[in-house]
Design a protein around this motif. Structure first.
Motif, short mmCIF file in Angstrom:
data_model
loop_
_atom_site.label_atom_id
_atom_site.label_comp_id
_atom_site.label_asym_id
_atom_site.label_seq_id
_atom_site.Cartn_x
_atom_site.Cartn_y
_atom_site.Cartn_z
N ARG A 111 0.79 -1.23 0.00
CA ARG A 111 0.00 0.00 0.00
C ARG A 111 0.82 1.28 0.00
N GLY A 112 2.12 1.20 0.23
CA GLY A 112 2.95 2.39 0.27
C GLY A 112 2.60 3.27 1.46
N PRO A 113 2.70 4.60 1.31
CA PRO A 113 2.38 5.50 2.43
C PRO A 113 0.93 5.38 2.91
N LEU A 114 0.04 4.84 2.08
CA LEU A 114 -1.35 4.67 2.50
C LEU A 114 -1.49 3.66 3.63
N ALA A 115 -0.44 2.88 3.88
CA ALA A 115 -0.46 1.92 4.99
C ALA A 115 -0.17 2.60 6.32
N LEU A 116 0.11 3.90 6.31
CA LEU A 116 0.50 4.61 7.54
C LEU A 116 -0.40 5.82 7.82
N PRO A 117 -1.70 5.71 7.71
CA PRO A 117 -2.53 6.90 7.92
C PRO A 117 -2.46 7.43 9.34
N MET A 118 -2.47 6.54 10.32
CA MET A 118 -2.44 6.98 11.72
C MET A 118 -1.10 7.61 12.07
N THR A 119 -0.01 6.99 11.63
CA THR A 119 1.32 7.51 11.94
C THR A 119 1.53 8.89 11.32
N LEU A 120 1.18 9.05 10.06
CA LEU A 120 1.35 10.35 9.41
C LEU A 120 0.47 11.41 10.06
N SER A 121 -0.73 11.01 10.48
CA SER A 121 -1.60 11.96 11.19
C SER A 121 -1.00 12.33 12.54
N PHE B 206 5.98 4.45 15.77
CA PHE B 206 4.56 4.33 15.46
C PHE B 206 4.36 3.71 14.08
N GLY B 207 5.23 4.10 13.14
CA GLY B 207 5.09 3.57 11.79
C GLY B 207 5.30 2.06 11.75
N ILE B 208 6.38 1.58 12.37
CA ILE B 208 6.62 0.13 12.40
C ILE B 208 5.47 -0.58 13.11
N THR C 252 -2.02 -0.31 17.70
CA THR C 252 -0.95 0.64 17.99
C THR C 252 -1.44 1.74 18.94
N LEU C 253 -2.59 2.30 18.64
CA LEU C 253 -3.13 3.33 19.52
C LEU C 253 -3.46 2.77 20.90
#
Length: 244
Positions: free
Chosen positions: A27-37, A101-103, A113-114
């Motif tokens: 999914r690329g960066p789309l796999a990290l919505p929570m981390t990027l937010s 958070f990303g990993i 994760t949250l």
């Protein structure tokens, strides 16, 4: 020597690396919505709390101190995960969140994760109150002046997630190293943040134990069904199933 280190690295981080790479390829960066937010929110809160118009608002919504009423602290705790110390460089906090958070999000999913991050932060928050009640002279106590110190922000969550993700994917040496580093931190510089980190580690350790017990129960082989008075043969008796 180099080959031995390479084999150790594959054994230690191989499963974690495989999981992270697979999700990113999928999914690329789309796999990290929570981390990027989370990174964006932390950067905004750092900017806001260093402005005359934003300092009081950030403090009222996301700064947790042991002297605060418990209900107010519990309401502020979720946002406090993303409020860095205003007097420290924010780049370190942003890098920690992006990496750890990303990993964790790639390997555990965003809601786990949250959940782990919140448990770790909440453990530190509740420990501060308990330690101040004990007093400075008790083994796990804190001086009353720590009641006015703001809680750790994202650091307790980062430590807890690093330990949980490392344990979950078999990186036991890394997990032990993080734990040892937190113990050394308290021994070298005994402050509220270090002790809150230890409280977070104990809470996450309990989560690891509960997860291990659940996994062990889920992996037990189920009894084979045999027709015998319409019941499962051998269930609850400790005896092998009756052969038909």
């Amino acid at each position: 020597m180099r080959g031995t280190l390479a084999r150790w690295g594959r054994a230690e981080w191989g499963p974690l690396y495989t999981a992270v790479r697979g999700r990113l390829r999928e999914r690329g960066p789309l796999a990290l919505p929570m981390t990027l937010s989370a990174v964006a929110l932390t950067a905004f809160l750092q900017y806001a709390q260093n402005q005359p118009w934003g300092y009081r608002c950030v403090q009222d919504l996301g700064a947790v101190r042991a002297e605060d009423p418990l209900w107010a602290a519990l309401l502020r705790t979720p946002l406090s995960l993303f409020v860095p110390a205003p007097d420290l460089p924010v780049w370190g906090a942003l890098a920690q969140i992006l990496l750890v958070f990303g990993i964790a999000e790639l390997c555990l999913g965003w809601w786990r994760t949250l959940a782990v991050a919140y448990v770790a932060t909440l453990a530190g928050t509740l420990y501060a109150r308990f330690g101040i009640t004990l007093g400075a002279h008790a083994p796990f106590g804190l001086p009353w002046t720590d009641a006015q110190v703001v809680d750790t922000g994202p650091s307790a969550a980062v430590v807890g997630l690093a330990v949980f993700a490392g344990w979950r994917y078999g990186a036991y040496v890394t997990t032990g190293a993080v734990t040892l580093a937190m113990v050394v931190e308290v021994l070298v510089k005994e402050n509220l943040a270090g002790k809150e980190h230890l409280a977070a580690l104990m809470a996450v350790g309990l989560l690891c134990l509960l997860a291990a017990v659940r996994d062990r129960r889920g992996s037990r082989p189920r009894p084979r069904p045999h027709r015998w008075s319409g019941r499962w043969a051998g269930r609850g008796s400790g005896l092998p199933p009756i052969q038909s």
